[in-house]
Design an enzyme around this catalytic site. Structure first.
Site, mmCIF file in Angstrom:
data_model
loop_
_atom_site.group_PDB
_atom_site.id
_atom_site.type_symbol
_atom_site.label_atom_id
_atom_site.label_comp_id
_atom_site.label_asym_id
_atom_site.label_seq_id
_atom_site.Cartn_x
_atom_site.Cartn_y
_atom_site.Cartn_z
ATOM 1 N N GLY B 216 51.472 40.814 43.291
ATOM 2 C CA GLY B 216 50.118 40.368 43.563
ATOM 3 C C GLY B 216 50.085 39.212 44.546
ATOM 4 O O GLY B 216 50.970 39.073 45.410
ATOM 5 N N SER B 217 49.120 38.361 44.392
ATOM 6 C CA SER B 217 48.901 37.307 45.388
ATOM 7 C C SER B 217 50.034 36.300 45.462
ATOM 8 O O SER B 217 50.148 35.571 46.447
ATOM 9 C CB SER B 217 47.604 36.562 45.058
ATOM 10 N N THR B 218 50.877 36.224 44.435
ATOM 11 C CA THR B 218 51.988 35.269 44.525
ATOM 12 C C THR B 218 52.892 35.626 45.697
ATOM 13 O O THR B 218 53.583 34.773 46.241
ATOM 14 C CB THR B 218 52.845 35.252 43.245
#
Lengths: 469, 485
Positions: B216-218
């Site tokens: 995801g956004s990590t």
């Protein structure tokens, strides 16, 4: 120039009796067994076993009595037979006692029979009865030639013994047991001796007929049916019975006994050829319809096969026990040969020797057996009468074949067939029969080595005697 | 009759000789082969015949041995706080073999390792009881506890590293299991193990090392690193060339942002602060698949990592343009283990140097002498020191006044990145809540951490990563910093 001191012409020079040699070796045999017993106790519990003095005293008593009886009743007997048998019996007791301590075997017995009772005390009792048998044979049987009289009775008794187990339930797939109250008897072990007696008696009488009164056929001598008939009948009967009782080891033993004795009696190599032919026919015949034999052969070919693991596990466990022992062994009490579980202290006791005493111990034990056989053959060579020769070679040949079949089986050299290592394995019948066997060999060797009786004094002798100042 | 007798004597001799040859063959030639067979129970009996050495955390053993009765295995393994430490220690069962450290370090723990030959020989002469050696881990008990407590009944995993050395400080996976319940070999043990294996929540799965999730956004941290390293953008506050809406290349659809956030031509700092999909999707597309793969690989992607316990390879895929753009924001076929994402945070925190992660600090002989000590080792340099510091500023902004406020620790500089990874076809299943972060003190960064929570409830914006995962990361970082004081 040496002075000739014995100038008399009468009497023979006494053969040394070697009884003191025997005594020395008995001490040695008992000491080794007692040390082995101490070794197991130290390895398992870290202290000397409490029963050590009882065990030592028992062995000394048994060995001592046996030795004294030999000294009295068979003074010229072979000095090695008794100590070797005592050593094996003593070691066997130690190994059985060692397996008695196995938690794995105790648990198995408890879950299967609800109770566990150690085997070593029973084996000690059997050993005592065995030695009593030994003593009885030596005391009663003053001359082995008396057995000749019982040629046909031996045959009859042997057949009855072999037939009897058919009327008793099978134990672990083999009908080789007779149960009498708390005792079970494996008659095959006794039949071994009786059949040898029968063969010796019969062949002694018929050997010339068998060897000479025969027709030549394709370079081989074929005996007349009436000479060969009875012996072949008895042999075939015993084999058939055993095949139906699925006691394959004993059938093989009887077959070997038959061929060996026939060969020795007739001195005709053609008997060996015959024997091999018949055994080949018999083996192929039996293997083709007997599922029991087939599974044994399959297990032998690949003991680690996944598909037949249930049938071959015991053999595989035995092989791994030998492997784990390596050259020097794990030490008494420190191996895991009890993984074999069923019959670990009977048919498979050699695996415990292999694991805990190692290659060195195995070679020693096999050589002890080899020595017993060698002394037996030597007795046969020395015996002066054909009956004695035949009986001695029959008994020692049977002993050798039994060892080969059992040891070869548990080591995966030949298919497993289920018999016990003489003296070493747990089992009353086996111990009793083998002590009797040793007693007969000792009796024959005593007769063979006994110096010729002094001739009656001759009146003329006086006159030619040298008169010394 | 003597001639045949002599021949029979030879025959008997041959029989005995055959047996002698056979016993030599079995016990000398074939001994090794027989001893190493799987069917040979002696190997396991030997393994449990002595007190097994311990696995040590913070100087105290987390394992032990108890004597067992009624079995041929003398000792049984027990664990202190088993569920918490299981992802580190693995299990060692009399009936079901061993896993992870218990398996990999078996030689040391049983005392049979060749390195212990001298000790064994010595104790043979002194008559000492045979004993296993110890394995000293790098784990931090307080951090592990904080992570385990933080995850609680939720399904998820935490991996924490010391960025300066690569030492693993925490490794938690929930729901977990107690290896003690099937350490023996009774029916009870078999049943307990079967129950664990049948459990649909897979408690025996080590999620921190063996499960890959879409990051995801990590993952935008990696994309940002790629942008800086490849010189796509120099300053983190310079405006980027990113239109809004931004059409996903070769498709007819726009790449959406979560919520109405200021992403048009946003600077890298702002884009990370708001977690702009459009900005980072476009960066990934501008750089192209190969450059993205190269940068991800420098962080450890596409490779199994041995700590020495094996961690599954994280995947940054070789893919077409739209998929590559999606992978750049941690979606599509992009998958990472929690350990991998902790490595990303630690590389940024350690000024661009990624250290090889490890969890065995020392192996000890039974007499407690060190026979192996880990030397820290650099894994790679995914970004320059200068760029790493730029990325640190960006990540610190995220925690100061972005989506990661929940990770703030008073008096400590914290950098982080939230993530909510879509999961399932058309985002049908509950997303994964992610948080990666590091803390910084005067003496550099003592801890980097990655948290993933599988069963985050409904909230499908970045706040859920910050809401669910960030507090756990904060607790772990705080525990490490406190334990250093």
């Amino acid at each position: 120039m040496s002075v000739v001191t014995n100038t008399t012409t009468i009497g023979a020079i006494d053969a040394p009796s070697r009884r003191n040699t025997e005594l020395m070796m008995m001490v040695f045999a008992i000491a080794i067994s007692v040390f082995a017993y101490a070794n197991v106790g130290l390895a398992i519990d870290g202290k000397l076993p409490s029963g050590m003095f009882g065990y030592g005293a028992g062995l000394i008593l048994l060995g001592g009595v046996a030795h004294l009886v030999v000294r009295k009743f068979a003074p010229y007997a072979d000095p090695l037979l008794l100590p070797l048998a005592t050593l094996l019996n003593g070691l066997g007791l130690v190994l059985i006692w060692r397996l008695d301590q196995s938690q794995r075997l105790i648990q198995r017995a408890e879950s299967q029979y609800g109770a566990y009772s150690p085997d070593a005390p029973k084996q000690l009792l059997y050993s005592a009865i065995g030695v009593a048998f030994f003593v009885a044979v030596l005391v009663i049987l003053k001359d082995h030639r008396i057995l000749q009289r019982y040629t046909y009775i031996s045959m009859a008794v042997a057949l009855v013994l072999l037939v009897l187990p058919m009327f008793f339930p099978a134990v672990n797939g083999a009908k080789i047991w007779i149960s009498l109250g708390p005792f079970t008897i494996q008659p095959g072990e006794f039949a071994k001796i009786l059949i040898a007696v029968f063969f010796s008696g019969y062949l002694m009488v018929k050997r010339d007929a068998l060897a000479l009164a025969s027709r030549r056929f394709m370079g081989m001598y074929l005996p007349r049916g009436r000479d060969l008939g009875p012996i072949i009948t008895i042999w075939a009967l015993s084999i058939l019975i055993l095949v139906f009782e699925t006691d394959l080891g004993t059938s093989l033993l009887f077959f070997g006994l038959f061929v060996v004795m026939l060969y020795v009696a007739t001195e005709r190599t053609s008997w060996i050829v015959f024997g091999l032919l018949m055994s080949a026919v018999g083996a192929v015949g039996v293997a083709s319809f007997e599922p029991h034999v087939q599974s044994r052969v399959n297990a032998w070919l690949d003991p680690f096969a996944k598909a037949t693991w249930a049938q071959s596990e015991q053999l595989a466990q035995s092989l791994m026990a030998f492997g784990s022992g390596g050259t020097l062994g794990t030490g008494l009490g420190q191996g895991h040969s009890d993984l074999i579980l069923f019959a670990a202290n009977a048919d498979f006791i050699l695996a415990t020797v292999g694991e805990e005493l190692g290659l060195a111990g195995m070679m020693a034990v096999l050589l002890i057996y080899g020595l017993i056989v060698e002394r037996g053959v030597r007795t046969a060579l020395a015996a002066r009468d054909p009956f004695g020769k035949l009986l001695a070679i029959g008994l020692s040949g049977a002993f050798a074949i039994q060892i080969f079949v059992v040891a070869g089986g548990v080591m995966g050299l030949i298919p497993l067939s289920g018999m016990t290592m003489p003296f070493l394995a747990y089992g009353g019948s086996s111990v009793l029969a083998n002590w009797a066997l040793i007693a007969i060999l000792i009796r024959i060797s005593d007769t063979a080595r006994r110096p010729a009786p002094a001739p009656a004094p001759s009146p003329d002798a006086e006159m030619t005697q040298v008169v010394r100042p | 009759m003597n001639k045949p007798l002599r021949r029979i004597a030879i025959f008997c001799g041959v029989l005995i000789l055959a047996l002698l040859v056979r016993t030599n063959y079995l016990q000398y030639v074939r001994a090794d082969e027989l001893n190493s067979r799987d069917e040979n129970r002696r190997v396991r009996i030997e393994r449990y015949a002595h007190e097994r050495g311990n696995i040590i955390v913070d100087g105290n053993p987390v394992t032990g041995s108890v004597e067992t009765k009624g079995s041929d295995f003398k000792y049984k393994r027990v664990w202190k706080n088993g569920p918490m430490w299981a992802p580190v220690t693995g299990y060692s069962s009399q009936a079901f073999d061993a896993s992870q450290l218990e398996n990999l370090e078996d030689g040391i723990l049983t005392g049979n390792d060749d390195q212990l030959f001298f000790d064994r020989t010595l104790s043979m002469f002194t008559g000492e009881k045979k004993q296993g050696g110890n394995v000293v881990t790098t784990l931090n008990g307080a951090a592990q506890k904080a992570a385990f407590k933080g995850l609680g009944s939720k399904k998820g995993a935490v991996a924490a590293l010391d960025p300066q050395t690569g030492a693993i400080l925490a490794l938690v996976s929930t729901p977990s299991y107690d290896p003690s319940v099937f350490a023996g070999n009774s029916d009870k043990d078999s049943k307990a193990r079967k129950k664990l294996l049948d459990d649909k929540d897979k408690p025996m799965l080590n999620r921190a090392l063996r499960e890959t999730y879409p990051p995801g956004s990590t993952f935008k941290v990696v994309t940002a690193a790629a942008a800086l390293e490849n010189g796509l953008y120099k300053g983190i506050d310079d405006k980027t060339n990113s239109p809004l809406p931004w059409r996903l290349p070769l498709t007819t659809g726009d790449l959406a942002n979560e919520g109405n956030i200021p992403c048009e031509n946003a600077s890298l700092r702002e884009a990370l602060r708001w977690s702009c999909n459009t900005v980072f999707g476009k960066i990934s597309d501008d750089l192209g698949n190969q450059k993205m793969i190269d940068e991800a690989n420098k962080f450890g992607f596409n490779k199994e990592i041995f700590t020495p316990v094996r961690a599954d390879a994280s995947v940054y895929p070789k893919d077409n343009r739209p998929q590559n753009a999606m992978a750049g924001i941690g979606q599509a076929s992009n998958r990472a283990t929690p350990l991998q994402m902790a490595m990303v945070a630690s590389a940024v925190a350690n000024d661009g140097k990624l250290m090889q992660p490890y969890m065995v600090a020392e192996r000890q002989s039974p007499s407690l002498d060190a026979i192996y000590t880990h030397e820290k080792e650099q894994f790679s340099q995914p970004l320059s020191g200068e760029n790493a510091q730029k990325l640190q500023q960006m990540m610190e902004t995220v925690v100061e006044n972005g989506t990661g406020k929940n990770a703030q620790i008073p008096g400590v500089t914290v950098g982080g990145k939230t993530g909510t990874a879509q999961h399932g076809l058309n985002n049908s299943e509950n997303p994964y809540a992610w948080f990666i972060s590091y803390a910084k003190t005067d003496s550099g960064s003592p801890v980097a951490v990655a948290v993933v929570v599988e069963d985050s409830q409904a909230n499908r914006d970045d706040i859920s990563g910050g809401g669910l995962a960030a507090p756990i990361a904060q607790a772990v970082m705080k525990a490490v910093i406190d334990s250093k004081k």
